[in-house]
Write an enzyme that holds these catalytic residues in place. Structure first.
Site, PDB file in Angstrom:
ATOM      1  N   LYS A  38       0.852  -1.202   0.000  1.00 47.22           N
ATOM      2  CA  LYS A  38       0.000   0.000   0.000  1.00 47.22           C
ATOM      3  C   LYS A  38       0.881   1.243   0.000  1.00 47.22           C
ATOM      4  O   LYS A  38       1.872   1.298   0.724  1.00 47.22           O
ATOM      5  CB  LYS A  38      -0.876   0.004   1.270  1.00 47.22           C
ATOM      6  CG  LYS A  38      -1.516   1.346   1.568  1.00 47.22           C
ATOM      7  CD  LYS A  38      -1.452   1.707   3.056  1.00 47.22           C
ATOM      8  CE  LYS A  38      -0.051   2.028   3.491  1.00 47.22           C
ATOM      9  NZ  LYS A  38       0.055   2.515   4.892  1.00 47.22           N
TER      10      LYS A  38
ATOM     11  N   ASP B 207      -5.919   0.387   9.030  1.00 46.05           N
ATOM     12  CA  ASP B 207      -5.789   0.285   7.566  1.00 46.05           C
ATOM     13  C   ASP B 207      -6.472  -0.958   7.002  1.00 46.05           C
ATOM     14  O   ASP B 207      -6.457  -1.173   5.787  1.00 46.05           O
ATOM     15  CB  ASP B 207      -4.303   0.172   7.177  1.00 46.05           C
ATOM     16  CG  ASP B 207      -3.646   1.527   6.975  1.00 46.05           C
ATOM     17  OD1 ASP B 207      -4.330   2.546   7.116  1.00 46.05           O
ATOM     18  OD2 ASP B 207      -2.444   1.532   6.673  1.00 46.05           O
TER      19      ASP B 207
END
Ligand SMILES: C[C@](O)(CO)[C@H](O)COP(=O)(O)OP(=O)(O)OC[C@H]1O[C@@H](n2ccc(N)nc2=O)[C@H](O)[C@@H]1O
Ligand SMILES: Nc1ncnc2c1ncn2[C@@H]1O[C@H](COP(=O)(O)OP(=O)(O)OP(=O)(O)O)[C@@H](O)[C@H]1O
Length: 295
Positions: free
Chosen positions: A10, A138
């Site tokens: 990410k 997240d």
């Protein structure tokens, strides 16, 4: 049965962070995209349940009973009634750990997607998102590997604007950085900007337009991360000097930095030069966007 899921790195293209609430968590707004490089989770039939980690960055995770892959599998199977057949799970750890690449969240997301489809579990997308969110701020944003704008503590993802193909280079100076420590360093500095970005266009025409817009945004964890790990400042300084770099920034809480380039050839050249100049750094050429197919 032997099935594989890809767990992409990410990247926070921007990350605006506000003052913490009573629970210590920070409100944020971040444009997150996913790289075409990452970890892999494999699930196979087995006589007895097992879990192993292998690959270049398995070392920091060895002996940890609380690997996010295991926590994700346990949380998913706990939500299902009835006995489940034993399975063997293996994690190929290609991403550096504690690197700002959300590797643990992405591994958890890949595990949830893989187990649901491999074991044909009756779990809705919404339930899967809830389980992912329970594993970390997240978690939900990293579940599908799709570009998102994440808000709240990071647990409220919504679709990102249209993005062009992004050719990039990732560079980590091989230092682990603790996410809580970076947030604490931000609090100590007491400098908080606006969390909400200016209105985003519906789509960016090309990477030049995207990089120009991103240059007006920030990663508010960058300065505290550099203060904790000065090697990150060395990476940013080197990337900023190179002609192929349109934008260089820290991802998440670091130490990984990304450079956006104007073309694949330029990204190839930048990656090769940085790798030659700093052979001990982790340097990877990649595309950013997502979702990328499982393989
Ligand atoms: C830095 C980012 O990766 C940017 O995407 C995330 O904000 C961190 O996400 P994450 O690793 O999934 O976060 P968690 O595992 O839930 O929390 C790790 C630590 O980060 C801090 N944390 C995290 C998210 C947030 N909005 N505010 C925080 O202060 C807290 O100290 C928490 O103890
Ligand atoms: N599968 C996993 N991969 C990486 N870290 C894991 C995993 N499982 C548990 N962890 C723990 O989670 C911590 C954070 O690791 P991770 O690599 O996800 O950090 P990060 O990239 O900085 O994440 P973020 O950007 O979400 O803060 C590590 O210290 C590690 O011990």
């Amino acid at each position: 049965m032997s099935v594989v899921a890809f767990a992409p790195a990410k990247i926070n293209l921007f990350l605006h962070v506000g003052a913490p609430g009573d629970d210590g968590y920070h409100p944020l707004c971040s444009l997150m995209v996913f790289a075409d490089i990452g970890d892999r989770v494999v699930v196979q039939d087995a006589d007895v349940p097992s879990f192993r980690v292998h690959g270049p960055f398995a070392g920091p995770l060895s002996g940890q009973e609380d690997n996010l892959v295991l926590r994700a599998a346990r949380a998913l199977l706990a939500a299902i009634r009835g006995p489940q057949p034993p399975i063997a799970i293996s994690l190929e750890k290609a991403l550096p750990v504690a690197a700002g690449l959300g590797g643990g969240s992405s591994d958890a997301g890949a595990t949830l997607r893989l187990l649901r489809s491999a074991m044909d579990l009756p779990v809705s997308d919404e339930a899967l998102e809830q389980i992912a969110a329970s594993l970390g701020a997240d978690g939900a944003a990293c579940l599908w590997g799709r570009p998102v704008v994440a808000e709240g503590r990071g647990e409220r993802p919504s679709p990102a604007p249209g993005l062009p193909p992004i050719e990039a280079v990732l560079v980590n100076p091989r230092v682990e950085v603790s996410t809580p420590a970076v947030y604490r360093a931000l609090d100590a500095a007491e400098t908080f900007g606006d969390v909400a970005p200016p209105p985003m266009p519906e789509a960016f025409e090309d990477v030049i337009e995207l990089a120009a817009w991103l240059s007006l945004m920030r990663n508010d964890l960058q300065a505290p991360a550099v203060a904790l790990a000065p090697e990150i400042g060395d990476v940013l300084a080197l990337l900023a000097e190179e002609p192929e770099t349109l934008l260089a920034r820290v991802s998440g809480s670091g130490a990984t930095c990304f450079a956006i380039c104007g073309s694949g050839l330029e990204a190839d050249a930048l990656a090769a030069r940085v790798a030659a100049l700093r052979p001990h750094w982790w340097v990877r050429r990649c595309g950013l966007g997502g979702p990328w197919p499982d393989a």
